[in-house]
Structure formats: structure tokens, C-alpha cells
Design an enzyme around this catalytic site. Sequence first.
Site, mmCIF file in Angstrom:
data_model
loop_
_atom_site.group_PDB
_atom_site.id
_atom_site.type_symbol
_atom_site.label_atom_id
_atom_site.label_comp_id
_atom_site.label_asym_id
_atom_site.label_seq_id
_atom_site.Cartn_x
_atom_site.Cartn_y
_atom_site.Cartn_z
ATOM 1 N N ASP A 1 0.826 -1.215 0.000
ATOM 2 C CA ASP A 1 0.000 0.000 0.000
ATOM 3 C C ASP A 1 0.854 1.257 0.000
ATOM 4 O O ASP A 1 0.319 2.366 -0.106
ATOM 5 C CB ASP A 1 -0.953 0.007 1.199
ATOM 6 N N ASN A 2 2.177 1.102 0.094
ATOM 7 C CA ASN A 2 3.086 2.251 0.032
ATOM 8 C C ASN A 2 3.848 2.316 -1.282
ATOM 9 O O ASN A 2 4.807 3.084 -1.388
ATOM 10 C CB ASN A 2 4.094 2.200 1.196
#
Length: 458
Positions: A253-254
Site C-alpha cells: 500500500d506504500n
Amino acid sequence: MTSYRPDPKLLTLGPEFYDPVEPSPFPKCIPRFLNERAAACIGLEVNDESWAQHFCRFEPLADNLPEPLALRYHGHQFRVYNPDIGDGRGFTFAQLRDDRGRLLDLGTKGSGQTPYSRTADGRLTLKGGVREVLATEMLEALGVNTSKSFALFETGEELERGDEPSPTRSAVLTRLSHGHIRIGTFQRLAFFSEADNLKTLTRYCLDNLYGEQPSADDAENALRLFDRVSTATAALAASYIAAGFVHGVLNSDNINVTGESFDYGPWRFTPEWDPDFTAAYFDHYGLYAFGRQPEAIHWDLAQLAGCLSLICEAAKLSEILGDWSRRFDDALVDALLLRLGVKRRDNDRAVAGALVRALGTRAQSIDRIFFDWRGGDDPGPDLYPAEQFRELSALLEGRQRPKSHWYWSGEAPCSMHIGEVEEIWSAIADRDDWQPFNNKVKAIRLMGEAMGQDARTS
């Protein structure tokens, strides 16, 4: 002069991709960092009051998103899948075009609770905001494709945190980023088997983030996007290594599908060329250690391949994924030689290999070695007697490039190691003294100017 060009493309995705939210009302709006340089690139003419109006109170920009949007996504966190995440303390506030025509987002960190906050307060500590500004400024100067810290306001609340002295001061950060679409955004759609939305998101990314006209063939679009993301993430991983940077939390998610680095928590720059150096105290097994970052990003990319296999052939995705290491190797050569500032030749790979071996001696800090050898200059065997540096010197024969900026004649390079970060924060926490912070930003930008000037005169 750049003009303001609002372009809220997120609305074309539809409500399945985001949730409208309200920003938190803050007791105070004290400006601590305002990126006038970035504002000029997107045509925003802002005064003292409008900075606070739009980037602390978050009143909408003209002809832009009418309300903030918290984006939906999932992700692997330290390789454990988490379906309970999303924009938990931030939102996308506006979208607009920059002076190069790229679609950029103004997104927040610390702007309050959203449907994805769970039990958290949705806030950001002032220390966290200061650290993100320092990280983005340093990475930008070193040539890393990074989001930009756009505005940092202290907000007058006292926050309780378990990992630092509490209560601590609060802040809200706005970042300027080339999109906030993550690998985790695709993972959420795959988790719910939303093939049509995967196709929609793929077309959105090609059109708005890569500037390419999507095809009528959704499988072709998926392969084309995966190819672009593969190249972009290979360049990202290589730039981290050349910068000596450790992101700390390379969860899926980064990872932005544009290959732009963003969201800085426990980051650090490793002082020496140490593959095992970690940034996060909770990274007990070194999963995201300095030397393992390419592996981590490749693993995240494989998760994107799994998502896109719902709309195109897995075998073709695997073929692109298998080529990632070659792309990373090529990008690493480019990134290392760019930071070294030498003329390019046919044996660039040999020079890059010799440079890595020289860095591996840990004769000096990474920053010092690049500073001393900038432009292909050999500081001499008295300073660098090791055989690895003599090998590097021989390969740099005839590659020397004049250093045109006075920065290179200084006594020491501009660095950003944890001790200095803590000193900058201590001055703020103990005395509310922002001068060391402001001085550091100026020093970083001077280094970036020097590196950019060398590139222009090559």
C-alpha cells in the site's frame, strides 16, 4: 508563468473507489513549511491567509474536488494481507496539472479521521511532519522520484503516542504527488473480484498517470500498465540504493504505481554502505533493510501481477515480472553514475560495479565518497588507498567532468543522518527554534541546485 489548471479526474472513477470525508477543525494553523517552489509549478498564487485557508482548514480550491476523498485500498503489510486499511488519516484534496502537464494530487497526512481510521485519531505529530519534509527535500535533491512536501502546519493539539514522549505537538501535512494510486488499490479490487473496476482503474492509470491512450482491449491495457509500472518501480529501487536511503515500510500500500516514492515514516539514510541497515525499529527481521529494498519492491510488484491476472494472461505478466531484475540493474547503473556525475561511456556497468565495491569498503560515509569522487575526480591514494578505489580510479580515466557549482569546493557534503535529524527536532521541541530546520532545507536545496547545474552543463 504556470497557470492554475484544476483537473479532478478521480471523479471519473466513480464512488466505488473513494469515500467523501470532512477535514478535522484544528485549534490553530501555524505555518511551519510552505513550498513556494512547488506552488509555482502548479500555478497556485497563495498568500499567508490562503495557505491556511486551503492547506490547514482545507476549503476547496476553485473548480476542483468539492469535498475531500479518502481512497479505498488494501495491502500487504510486512507480507501479511490486511483488508482493513485505506486512507486512515489523509485524503485527496485536489487534482491539477503541473508545468509539465502531469496530473498531480494534493493529498494530506494528519487531516483527521476517515472510515479507515479504525481506533486511531487520524492525526500527525509535528515531529513526523518535520521528518517528512526533510526526507522529501533530501530525496528530491538527490534525484529520487519523490512526492513533495507542499505545506506543513502546526495545529495546536496535544497527541498521545506510545513510541515518543507524550503529549506531543500535532501537525497536518499536504503533499504534492503524481497520483495516490497504489498497488494496494488494485489489491482491494482483486480481493472483491471486481474485474470491471480493475479494467476501469487500469485505463485511468494509463490515461492520467502515464499519458497513454488506453486501448479497447483491456488485457492489452493491463499488460501495458504492468510494463510501465515494472520499469518505474525498478528505477525507484535503484534510486533508493544510489541515495543510500531506507524507506522503512515498503508495504504494497506504500508503492505508488507511478514509481514515485511517498509516505515517509521511519526512514533513514544509511551512513555507510551497509546492506543490513534498517530504518524501522519494528522491522525485526530486516525485511526492508537497505540492501533488501529491491527484493521488497519486486515482491510488491508480483502482487500487482496477481491482481491484473484477473483481466489478462498470467503467463504474459510473469514474463514482464521476470525481466524486472534486468531493468533494476540498468536503472542502478544510471542512478549511480548520475550521482557520481561522470561522463557516460560503453563500460558504464564496469564503473558502477567498481563504485559499489569501493562503497562497500566503508572507507568513508556514502555521502563523503560521492562528494570526494564527484565528476570522476580521484582524491588520491592518501585519502583512499584501498585497492577498490584504485580500480575505480583506473576505470574513470578520461571520464572526468568539470564541477561547475561552488558547492563542490566546500569542506563537507550535505547529509541527512539520524543524529542531525534528532538535533533539528530537539531545537524545535526544546526551544521552538526553527532556524536549524530552515537552514537544513536551504543547504539541501543548494546541493540539489549543484547536482542539477552539473547535469545541465554536461
